[in-house]
Design an enzyme around this catalytic site. Structure first.
Site, short mmCIF file in Angstrom:
data_model
loop_
_atom_site.label_atom_id
_atom_site.label_comp_id
_atom_site.label_asym_id
_atom_site.label_seq_id
_atom_site.Cartn_x
_atom_site.Cartn_y
_atom_site.Cartn_z
N LYS A 170 7.02 -2.51 12.10
CA LYS A 170 6.41 -1.67 11.08
C LYS A 170 6.31 -0.22 11.56
O LYS A 170 6.55 0.72 10.78
CB LYS A 170 5.02 -2.20 10.72
CG LYS A 170 5.04 -3.55 10.02
CD LYS A 170 3.63 -4.07 9.79
CE LYS A 170 3.63 -5.44 9.14
NZ LYS A 170 2.27 -6.00 8.99
N LEU A 190 0.85 -1.19 0.00
CA LEU A 190 0.00 0.00 0.00
C LEU A 190 0.89 1.25 0.00
O LEU A 190 1.99 1.22 0.55
CB LEU A 190 -0.90 0.01 1.24
CG LEU A 190 -1.99 -1.06 1.32
CD1 LEU A 190 -2.70 -0.98 2.67
CD2 LEU A 190 -3.00 -0.90 0.20
#
Length: 384
Positions: free
Chosen positions: A226, A157
């Site tokens: 992340k 994404l």
């Protein structure tokens, strides 16, 4: 009528080494195999493939389909020292890291420093120790190499790309919050507080949504990495231990051997049922949320979100990220889409590889118009 773009010649194709033949690596290899005989296949030529046990090397291109790596009659022993040798020579060289290996992540900087581009789905490079992250940034500048990291957060994404482009346009990032685990998004979207939570964990694992050891997801460790990548991309050079994580894994499950994991899973059922009931009573939804706040404070934990919260409105394995900045101060920029799955992750890796190869081909054709030497890549965008 718009000008027609001439196809890239095979001579400008990149030589590729694929490391890791698990779910993501196998998906990447299958995609490469499907491109055989097409212009895409000419642009990326797989010459080396390896897992932790065996390796194959063919300078002309490995003419095998996915799954054949371990079926070869005479595979050679895998060695990370062999990767650079397998890619030796001029032209564009790319390492595709589809492993989850600390040892491989430790090599990223060395490859970059020697002009070998690195594309990775592994979060251990930029989401590991701060010193490793810094060495990767320095190495890619020194070697004029690109680092494709689109698959590390959000399975491709445009999250990292958006952060970089906002800052490149003079915007300042104030805060970032997100549901960054596709497996946990799936779990809390489907968990109903009635059936055992442990059953949902097993279902997510069997569907391939979780890490090989689901405790990496449940502990918040995968999300922590992340969030570190996001924070560092947003300009906060956080140490690894700077992220405060509220793990969902109690000691009894944390300390259980892998073989005893299934038997220990039910310890999650009662506490998760209580937390679901409390959230449901208030009309809220449970989500595991990663937050980067102003000043660089970073947290990961289970939250009860209002039903209309931007991070609560999701489904399946979707990741959902909200970015607050100067231009998005009242309402955040929200990015949503599938955040788990071998196919989308492998596609994101190969998108980065193709973008690297295309830029190298343009530079070869017109050296004067080549990009700045200190560029890195995030899903087809160069970032200084």
């Amino acid at each position: 009528m718009s000008a027609r773009v001439a196809p890239l010649r095979a001579a400008t194709g990149a030589r590729v080494a694929l490391l890791g033949t698990g779910t993501v690596g196998s998906a990447a290899w299958a995609r490469l195999a499907a491109w055989s005989g097409t212009p895409f296949g000419d642009r990326l030529r797989l010459v080396y493939a390896a897992n932790s046990r065996h390796a194959l090397h063919d300078p002309a291109g490995i003419p095998v389909e996915v799954g054949a790596l371990l079926g070869q009659s005479q595979p050679v022993a895998a060695s990370l020292d062999a990767v650079a040798d397998a890619l030796d020579g001029g032209g564009c060289r790319i390492v595709l890291d589809a492993s989850a290996s600390e040892a491989v992540a430790e090599r990223h900087a060395d490859w970059l420093a020697h002009g070998i581009h690195v594309v990775t789905a592994c979060k251990l490079g930029q989401g590991g120790p701060l010193a490793r992250w810094a060495s990767i940034q320095a190495a890619r500048r020194h070697g004029a190499a690109r680092y494709g990291d689109s698959a590390t957060v959000g399975a491709g994404l445009p999250i990292l790309r958006s952060l970089r482009e906002l800052q490149a346009g003079g915007d300042r990032i104030h805060a970032v919050a997100g549901v960054l685990s596709g497996s946990l998004a799936w779990l809390f979207h489907h968990y109903d507080g009635l059936r055992p939570f442990s059953n949902f964990v097993r279902a997510a694992r069997d569907a391939g949504y979780t890490e090989p050891d689901p405790r990496d997801d449940l502990s918040g460790e995968d999300v922590r990495r992340k969030l570190l990548i996001l924070a560092r991309t947003a300009g906060h050079a956080l140490e690894s231990d700077a992220v405060q994580v509220d793990s969902l894994v109690p000691p009894a499950l944390r300390d259980a051997p892998v073989a005893a994991f299934d038997d220990a899973l039910p310890v999650l059922d009662a506490p998760m049922r209580e937390r679901f009931a409390a959230a449901y009573k208030g009309g809220a939804k449970l989500r595991l949320v990663a937050r980067l706040q102003a000043g660089g404070r970073a947290t990961v934990g289970l939250e009860a979100l209002a039903a209309d919260d931007p991070l609560a409105i999701s489904g399946g394995t979707d990741n959902r990220v909200a970015i607050w900045s100067d231009r998005y101060s009242e309402r955040p920029l929200v990015i949503q889409g599938p955040g788990a799955g071998a196919q989308v992750t492998a596609a994101a890796m190969l998108d980065d590889a193709l973008a690297i190869q295309a830029e190298a081909a343009r530079a070869q054709a017109s050296p004067v118009a080549s990009r700045p030497k200190n560029a890195s890549i995030g899903r087809g965008r160069w970032n200084t």
